[in-house]
Design an enzyme around this catalytic site. Structure first.
Site, mmCIF file in Angstrom:
data_model
loop_
_atom_site.group_PDB
_atom_site.id
_atom_site.type_symbol
_atom_site.label_atom_id
_atom_site.label_comp_id
_atom_site.label_asym_id
_atom_site.label_seq_id
_atom_site.Cartn_x
_atom_site.Cartn_y
_atom_site.Cartn_z
ATOM 1 N N ARG A 87 13.198 7.789 -7.249
ATOM 2 C CA ARG A 87 12.876 6.385 -6.983
ATOM 3 C C ARG A 87 14.147 5.599 -6.656
ATOM 4 O O ARG A 87 14.136 4.744 -5.756
ATOM 5 C CB ARG A 87 12.180 5.764 -8.201
ATOM 6 N N ASN A 140 2.365 7.666 -6.965
ATOM 7 C CA ASN A 140 2.625 6.885 -5.759
ATOM 8 C C ASN A 140 3.263 7.723 -4.656
ATOM 9 O O ASN A 140 3.951 8.708 -4.939
ATOM 10 C CB ASN A 140 3.558 5.708 -6.103
ATOM 11 N N CYS A 162 -5.255 2.270 -8.688
ATOM 12 C CA CYS A 162 -4.118 1.363 -8.823
ATOM 13 C C CYS A 162 -4.516 0.264 -9.801
ATOM 14 O O CYS A 162 -5.705 -0.050 -9.953
ATOM 15 C CB CYS A 162 -3.766 0.765 -7.459
ATOM 16 N N ASN A 163 -3.524 -0.343 -10.443
ATOM 17 C CA ASN A 163 -3.846 -1.411 -11.395
ATOM 18 C C ASN A 163 -3.901 -2.794 -10.747
ATOM 19 O O ASN A 163 -4.271 -3.767 -11.396
ATOM 20 C CB ASN A 163 -2.841 -1.420 -12.546
ATOM 21 N N HIS A 192 -1.755 -1.232 -2.099
ATOM 22 C CA HIS A 192 -0.604 -2.119 -1.960
ATOM 23 C C HIS A 192 -0.612 -2.872 -0.626
ATOM 24 O O HIS A 192 0.420 -3.397 -0.195
ATOM 25 C CB HIS A 192 0.719 -1.372 -2.152
ATOM 26 N N TYR A 241 2.059 -7.206 -2.739
ATOM 27 C CA TYR A 241 2.976 -6.412 -1.926
ATOM 28 C C TYR A 241 3.049 -6.889 -0.476
ATOM 29 O O TYR A 241 3.941 -6.475 0.258
ATOM 30 C CB TYR A 241 2.575 -4.932 -1.962
#
Length: 415
Positions: A87, A140, A162-163, A192, A241
């Site tokens: 990441r 992800n 997804c939350n 997103h 996003y």
């Protein structure tokens, strides 16, 4: 019923278990088995989880992925290919080229997807051979991975989650002092990259009230969010996003003026692992990790897949006519009727053209990236990067791709 959790060493795991404990009063959970490539982290987390669970169901650790998923009814993917170091690369490499560094959108999502695809491909092949379990995916980029699995690997029992959608619902429910199940959204898009066109609470259309309330709220928050005129113009609630797409300069400035989120998370995770060694309840510090309502989304989905009552969940799956002016095979984030182990997309009628302009563009980027992986092609990978709204200019594309591939060479090689 056996549930396998892949990525058991995640600091999110205790929250997931809390959700499973809540629904275990309604459905039979016999065992939850964990698998993680980081055995040290997993041991700490699972020992803590055992304290939370007591004798409600068995908590086990598997040495192999195959053993973990053997005969499982549900498999939850919450692993991070490449770990937090991966990441960090996803966030930092784009910044060198003047691009937004973010783990799921744009260049960050591109490199995360390339790391994930070979692992996902191997895992799905094993699941087909051992259990044919329903996979619930949080790894992800969740929507991109769901597109890969359903349309390229052909595995149907795969649900991207997804939350963000459940947090949309929670905020609106709180606004109207309602329950989560009282809220119905006309919701569509990609993970997103989603949009809310209409909001209903207890059957009443409250869209205008929500938009007006949002405009009042915007007058009291920093300018990094969308201005009120934006909502007057587009008449849509948008996924947070979308700021990366429509506020590039401000978001780039924000990212470059703070420590990378990956490095913050590394520190938070180490703090949590130390706490888990001695704690007997979920610590408040877990809220700093993010992922609000993650456990609720996952556990309630499993509960309702098991039940025959029929509930609505917003998930990533094929369109199949839900948004009438999008192709049926697009994997979208849309409301679905969940009942008896199946998900049925709910009609949203036509989507707004402003929203669909993003959906089409990013969907083509997703597919080009998948094609690049499937054919191990640098040329297709360059087309994918150049097609993305947050991707590089022609001047930087080749150098950027070479750096991404060099940093991720243990996961994927393109020719």
């Amino acid at each position: 019923m056996k549930i396998a959790v892949i990525g058991g060493g995640s600091s999110y795991t205790p929250e997931l278990i809390k959700g499973l404990l809540d629904v275990s009063k309604e459905i039979q959970i016999d065992e939850v088995i964990f698998y993680d490539v980081n055995e040290e982290k997993q041991k700490i987390v699972v020992e803590f989880v055992k304290k939370l669970v007591g004798d409600r169901f068995k908590v086990l650790i598997s040495d192999t992925f195959e053993e973990a998923v053997m005969d499982a009814k549900y498999v939850i993917f919450q692993f991070r290919p490449g770990g937090l170091k991966g990441r960090e690369n996803d966030e930092s490499i784009p910044l060198k080229y003047g691009l937004i560094g973010q783990e799921t959108t744009g260049v960050g999502g591109f490199s995360a997807a390339l790391r994930a695809f070979p692992i996902i491909e191997e895992y799905i092949d094993t699941i087909i051979k051992t259990s044919k379990a329903t996979v619930i995916n949080f790894t992800n980029p969740s929507g991109h991975i769901t597109e890969f699995v359903k349309n390229y690997l052909g595995y149907e029992n795969f649900i991207g989650l997804c939350n963000v959608p459940i947090n949309f619902i929670r905020e609106i429910a709180e606004m109207f002092s309602a329950d989560l199940e009282d809220v119905l959204l006309k919701y569509y898009g990609l993970n997103h990259l989603s949009f809310v066109e209409r909001v209903y609470v207890k059957g009443k259309d409250v869209t205008e009230e929500v938009l007006e309330s949002l405009k009042i709220k915007l007058s009291n928050i920093p300018e990094e969010d969308f201005p009120a005129w934006f909502y007057d113009s587009v008449r849509l609630l948008v996924n947070p996003y979308l700021r990366y797409y429509l506020m590039k300069k401000k978001m780039f400035k924000k990212i470059t003026s703070h420590e990378l989120r990956s490095r913050e998370v590394m520190k938070i995770e180490q703090e949590l692992l130390e706490i888990y060694k001695t704690a007997d309840r979920i610590p408040e510090e877990l809220s700093k990790r993010g992922g609000s309502m993650y456990s609720t989304a996952a556990a309630h989905l499993i509960r309702d897949l098991e039940a025959d009552e029929g509930k609505i969940h917003i998930i990533n799956t094929r369109n199949n006519g839900a948004v009438s002016n999008l192709p049926n095979d697009y994997v979208l984030e849309i409301p679905c009727y969940v009942r008896g182990g199946r998900v049925y997309p709910i009609s949203q009628r036509e989507g707004d053209l402003f929203a669909l302009s993003f959906v089409h563009t990013v969907k083509m980027y997703e597919r080009l990236t998948i094609e690049a992986y499937m054919k191990r092609s640098k040329k297709l990978a360059l087309k994918a990067l150049l097609s993305h709204p947050l991707g590089p200019d022609v001047e930087d594309a080749k150098d950027l791709l070479e750096e991404i591939l060099e940093r991720n060479k243990e996961y994927v090689k393109l020719d």
